[in-house]
Design a protein around this motif. Structure first.
Motif, mmCIF file in Angstrom:
data_model
loop_
_atom_site.group_PDB
_atom_site.id
_atom_site.type_symbol
_atom_site.label_atom_id
_atom_site.label_comp_id
_atom_site.label_asym_id
_atom_site.label_seq_id
_atom_site.Cartn_x
_atom_site.Cartn_y
_atom_site.Cartn_z
ATOM 1 N N HIS A 112 -4.322 -9.913 -1.262
ATOM 2 C CA HIS A 112 -4.897 -8.552 -1.158
ATOM 3 C C HIS A 112 -3.145 -7.521 -2.065
ATOM 4 O O HIS A 112 -2.444 -7.947 -2.046
ATOM 5 C CB HIS A 112 -4.892 -7.680 0.097
ATOM 6 N N ASP A 114 -1.456 -4.137 -0.805
ATOM 7 C CA ASP A 114 -1.855 -2.705 0.698
ATOM 8 C C ASP A 114 -2.415 -1.787 -0.129
ATOM 9 O O ASP A 114 -2.081 -1.222 -0.971
ATOM 10 C CB ASP A 114 -0.705 -2.796 0.576
ATOM 11 N N HIS A 181 -0.440 -10.420 -3.247
ATOM 12 C CA HIS A 181 0.460 -11.175 -2.026
ATOM 13 C C HIS A 181 -0.682 -11.886 -1.531
ATOM 14 O O HIS A 181 -1.355 -10.817 -0.947
ATOM 15 C CB HIS A 181 1.336 -10.533 -1.288
ATOM 16 N N ARG A 228 5.868 -0.081 5.730
ATOM 17 C CA ARG A 228 5.314 0.687 4.674
ATOM 18 C C ARG A 228 5.527 2.009 4.517
ATOM 19 O O ARG A 228 5.547 2.565 6.195
ATOM 20 C CB ARG A 228 3.651 0.077 4.881
HETATM 21 FE FE LIG Z 1 0.454 -6.822 2.766
#
Ligand SMILES: [Fe+2]
Ligand SMILES: O=C(O)CCC(=O)C(=O)O
Length: 240
Positions: A112, A114, A181, A228
């Motif tokens: 995916h 993010d 990733h 994140r």
């Molecule tokens: Fe991720």
């Protein structure tokens, strides 16, 4: 960390926790949050992340101290702008989210990118207890939250990187936006070791010509902590 990975009321093993802070100096129309969230039995695509509100004010002290250590460790290694993106000296524009994923041996996460509308540039991942191979595949065509299928498009460009325990990975720019990733669900990883003994995955060693510097590393339990930046509005419950 044990407090986050207990069984839920139905006895299902919880393997994912999300914690949120509010950006320093933000005017703050949205709720501050800091809470645990359950994942599916295997950490799923980031698109299905649940969010739970609570009332605390920032990330818990162990995560703040981890961030502090990461900033020091990465300072000599990263380009100055990348370090500044990850560790702004004052008043970060965005709030951080920390996601903790606990993988039993053999578990993984689907490839995916993010979520583009929820998270900004500059992602830090830390592996604890165990390592695994993370696979990166170039996204073909348009890639946005409205076209998630772009992430699954077949491509020739695939790289596998072994993330040993206690390693740090940083994703910015193309690595964050143009490559998926993921972690394959399997019991271990074939890894080629460089001169310093650090691992690099190579599927080629699965055949008969196994290099003496290659080895199969069985998976053990792995905890990853990913930091994140939350985009504006992304920290509103139900706003994903
Ligand atoms: Fe991720
Ligand atoms: O476990 C990892 O290192 C990756 C986790 C991840 O990609 C995510 O939660 O979005």
């Amino acid at each position: 960390m044990e407090q986050y990975f207990v069984e839920d009321r139905s006895g299902k093993r919880i393997n994912q926790a999300m914690l949120f802070e509010r950006a320093k100096g933000a005017s703050g129309s949205s709720e501050e949050r800091h809470g645990a969230a359950t994942g599916s039995s295997v950490p799923a695509n980031a698109a299905s992340e649940p969010i739970f509100p609570t009332s605390a004010t920032s990330l818990p002290p162990p995560l703040l101290s981890l961030l502090d250590s990461l900033s020091h460790i990465l300072k000599p290694t990263l380009p100055a702008e990348t370090h500044k993106l990850l560790f702004p000296s004052s008043h970060p524009l965005h709030a951080r989210q920390a996601i903790l994923n606990l993988y039993a041996p053999g578990e993984g996460i689907s490839p995916h990118v993010d979520l583009l509308r929820r998270f900004g540039d500059g992602i830090i991942g830390v592996s604890f207890y165990g390592g695994c191979v993370m696979q990166f595949e170039r996204v073909q065509g348009e890639n946005d939250d409205a076209h998630p299928e772009a992430s699954d498009a077949p491509t020739e460009e695939i790289y596998s990187v072994y993330l040993p325990q206690n390693s740090i990975i940083v994703l910015t720019g193309d690595a964050r936006y143009r490559w998926t990733h993921g972690i394959a669900r399997r019991d271990g990883d074939w890894v080629l070791f460089d001169a310093e003994g650090k691992g690099e995955d190579d599927d080629a060693v699965c055949g008969t010509e196994v290099s003496p510097r290659a080895g199969w590393i069985p998976r053990s339990t792995r905890l990853s902590i990913t930091f994140r930046w939350l985009l504006p509005g992304a920290d509103i419950v139900g706003g994903g």
